[in-house]
Design an enzyme around this catalytic site. Structure first.
Site, mmCIF file in Angstrom:
data_model
loop_
_atom_site.group_PDB
_atom_site.id
_atom_site.type_symbol
_atom_site.label_atom_id
_atom_site.label_comp_id
_atom_site.label_asym_id
_atom_site.label_seq_id
_atom_site.Cartn_x
_atom_site.Cartn_y
_atom_site.Cartn_z
ATOM 1 N N HIS A 285 -20.401 -21.811 8.893
ATOM 2 C CA HIS A 285 -20.768 -20.498 8.368
ATOM 3 C C HIS A 285 -20.348 -19.380 9.314
ATOM 4 O O HIS A 285 -19.753 -18.379 8.893
ATOM 5 C CB HIS A 285 -22.271 -20.432 8.117
ATOM 6 C CG HIS A 285 -22.721 -19.187 7.423
ATOM 7 N ND1 HIS A 285 -22.861 -17.980 8.070
ATOM 8 C CD2 HIS A 285 -23.043 -18.945 6.129
ATOM 9 C CE1 HIS A 285 -23.258 -17.054 7.214
ATOM 10 N NE2 HIS A 285 -23.380 -17.616 6.023
ATOM 11 N N ASP A 286 -20.645 -19.556 10.599
ATOM 12 C CA ASP A 286 -20.330 -18.524 11.579
ATOM 13 C C ASP A 286 -19.114 -18.886 12.432
ATOM 14 O O ASP A 286 -18.833 -18.201 13.430
ATOM 15 C CB ASP A 286 -21.534 -18.280 12.492
ATOM 16 C CG ASP A 286 -22.704 -17.659 11.738
ATOM 17 O OD1 ASP A 286 -22.505 -17.215 10.589
ATOM 18 O OD2 ASP A 286 -23.814 -17.632 12.291
ATOM 19 N N THR A 287 -18.421 -19.954 12.046
ATOM 20 C CA THR A 287 -17.219 -20.377 12.788
ATOM 21 C C THR A 287 -16.092 -20.583 11.779
ATOM 22 O O THR A 287 -15.730 -19.661 11.067
ATOM 23 C CB THR A 287 -17.507 -21.658 13.594
ATOM 24 O OG1 THR A 287 -18.124 -22.648 12.747
ATOM 25 C CG2 THR A 287 -18.439 -21.363 14.763
ATOM 26 N N MET B 177 -26.006 -22.863 11.911
ATOM 27 C CA MET B 177 -25.055 -21.882 11.382
ATOM 28 C C MET B 177 -23.723 -21.866 12.130
ATOM 29 O O MET B 177 -22.742 -21.301 11.639
ATOM 30 C CB MET B 177 -25.684 -20.495 11.413
ATOM 31 C CG MET B 177 -26.842 -20.337 10.446
ATOM 32 S SD MET B 177 -26.310 -20.016 8.755
ATOM 33 C CE MET B 177 -26.048 -18.241 8.841
#
Length: 406
Positions: free
Chosen positions: A214-216, A209
């Site tokens: 997605h999280d970056t 992720m």
């Protein structure tokens, strides 16, 4: 003190892997299975028309313009073909991954814990008709065939591996077979298969992720991608007759068209096409159709049936793709189905029937088990269309398509 205890309990809870919506597996259970479940790495050497291996690497939620402007993705595109007209098929993430394996979203409009019944076939059923070895590589998946909802980073407790980004784990026709489950592995197993020259001919890669954006963000993910894939591009074994698709599950801005920047790399890309662009209309379903055409495989009888083929394969088969007028194309929603929770589609209890009597764009008809399973039924949609539409719900009914001109 109470807040600290609450935070600690929350961190512990985030390490638990959900096997079903109501039960959980402990970290101890996961650790035990990681030492006892052996990965399975079959190999094969079935010659294809344009490539002998297809590897897909999927990233997350980036608008076309932002991905196309990234310097690292620009460099990778210079080594291959930039696909400038490829579309995801809906939102959010999970139904796109589902579509990549089974040729349909089944109305899914969510990222929930989903299971597709065992009477629904997938791309691995197509590959198995010619004993073409396949596998998945999911970064930080704790052990082969893990079916949990997620597996958190054990140091930061941040999201890491997630079920919703794993196409084949969603299908009971895969997970109810222990040998098939063991072909769904992690990146460590990929490095082992690479070193042992036991790579499959079809593989799906999902970074964690953080690395998948997605999280970056795209800058972080593209930098990670270039560092990860650059050594592979100089590895003779990895590159041998290999086609690599770098793509995204969906765009980030739902009001846009869901067009996603994609790149074809690998030794299977002819030298004269390196650094070029392909503006043919494609969707995620085109990848299944292309696999079928490349290896002479049948269709699932779903949206892969009429999907355009990647041009490097279409040119080998003589198939003429469609020009699709995308001005009115809307791939931000989906049609009704049993996996809808009412967010971006309507719930219907009916699982859609595939088409059973079409030649399809790959030219090899429908998978035998699909024909037997759905004999005597009418297809729920016009699966011979190059784009998904549904006349009953009015989904994409105003979109037109015509054969490409020579």
């Amino acid at each position: 003190m109470k807040s600290s205890i609450a935070a600690l309990l929350g961190a512990i809870a985030s390490t638990l892997a959900q096997n079903t919506p109501t039960t959980q597996t402990t970290i101890s259970d996961i650790a035990d299975r990681a030492t006892t479940v052996e990965p399975y790495s079959p190999v094969s050497n079935v010659e294809g028309l344009a490539f002998n291996r297809l590897f897909q690497v999927w990233f997350e939620n980036i608008d076309f313009e932002n991905a196309a402007a990234d310097d690292n993705l620009k460099w990778l595109a210079s080594q291959g073909i930039a696909l400038t007209n490829l579309y995801a098929v809906t939102h959010p993430s999970e139904p796109n991954y589902c579509a990549a394996a089974g040729g349909d979203t089944f109305g899914m409009d969510n990222d929930d814990f989903q299971r597709v019944p065992a009477n629904v076939s997938t791309i691995v059923d197509l590959l198995d008709t010619k004993y073409i070895a396949w596998g998945e590589y999911q970064e930080h998946m704790p052990y082969p065939g893990f079916e949990g909802f997620n597996y958190s980073n054990q140091e930061t407790y941040a999201d890491d591996y997630v079920r919703k980004h794993n196409p084949l784990i969603l299908y009971d026709s895969v997970t109810e077979n222990s040998m098939r489950r063991r072909q769904i592995k992690n990146f460590t197993h990929f490095q082992q298969d690479l070193a042992n020259e036991k790579l499959p001919q079809w593989a799906f890669f999902t970074p964690n992720m953080t690395n998948d954006a997605h999280d970056t963000n795209i800058t972080f993910a593209a930098k990670w991608l270039r560092s990860w894939i650059s050594p592979l591009l100089t590895n003779d074994y990895f590159m041998n007759d290999t086609l690599i698709l770098i793509t995204f599950d969906e765009d980030r801005t739902y009001r846009k068209t869901n067009r996603i920047f994609s790149i074809l790399l690998g030794a299977a890309v002819p030298d004269y096409l390196r650094g070029t662009e392909d503006d043919t209309f494609y969707t995620h379903y085109s990848v299944i159709a292309t696999v079928s055409a490349n290896w002479g495989l049948p269709s699932l009888g779903r949206w892969d049936c009429g999907a355009n083929l990647l041009e490097i394969v279409a040119n080998k088969t003589g198939y003429v793709n469609f020009d699709v007028d995308t001005a009115r194309l809307r791939l931000n929603q989906t049609y009704p189905g049993p996996l809808s929770n009412g967010d971006m589609s309507k719930f219907s209890p009916d699982w859609p029937n595939p088409v059973t009597d079409a030649e399809c764009s790959a030219g090899h008809g429908i998978l035998d088990i699909v024909k037997r399973t759905y004999a005597g039924t009418n297809p729920s949609y016009n699966y011979t269309s190059p784009f998904p539409y549904d006349s009953k719900s009015g989904y994409n009914v105003d979109v037109t398509a015509n054969r490409k001109r020579p």
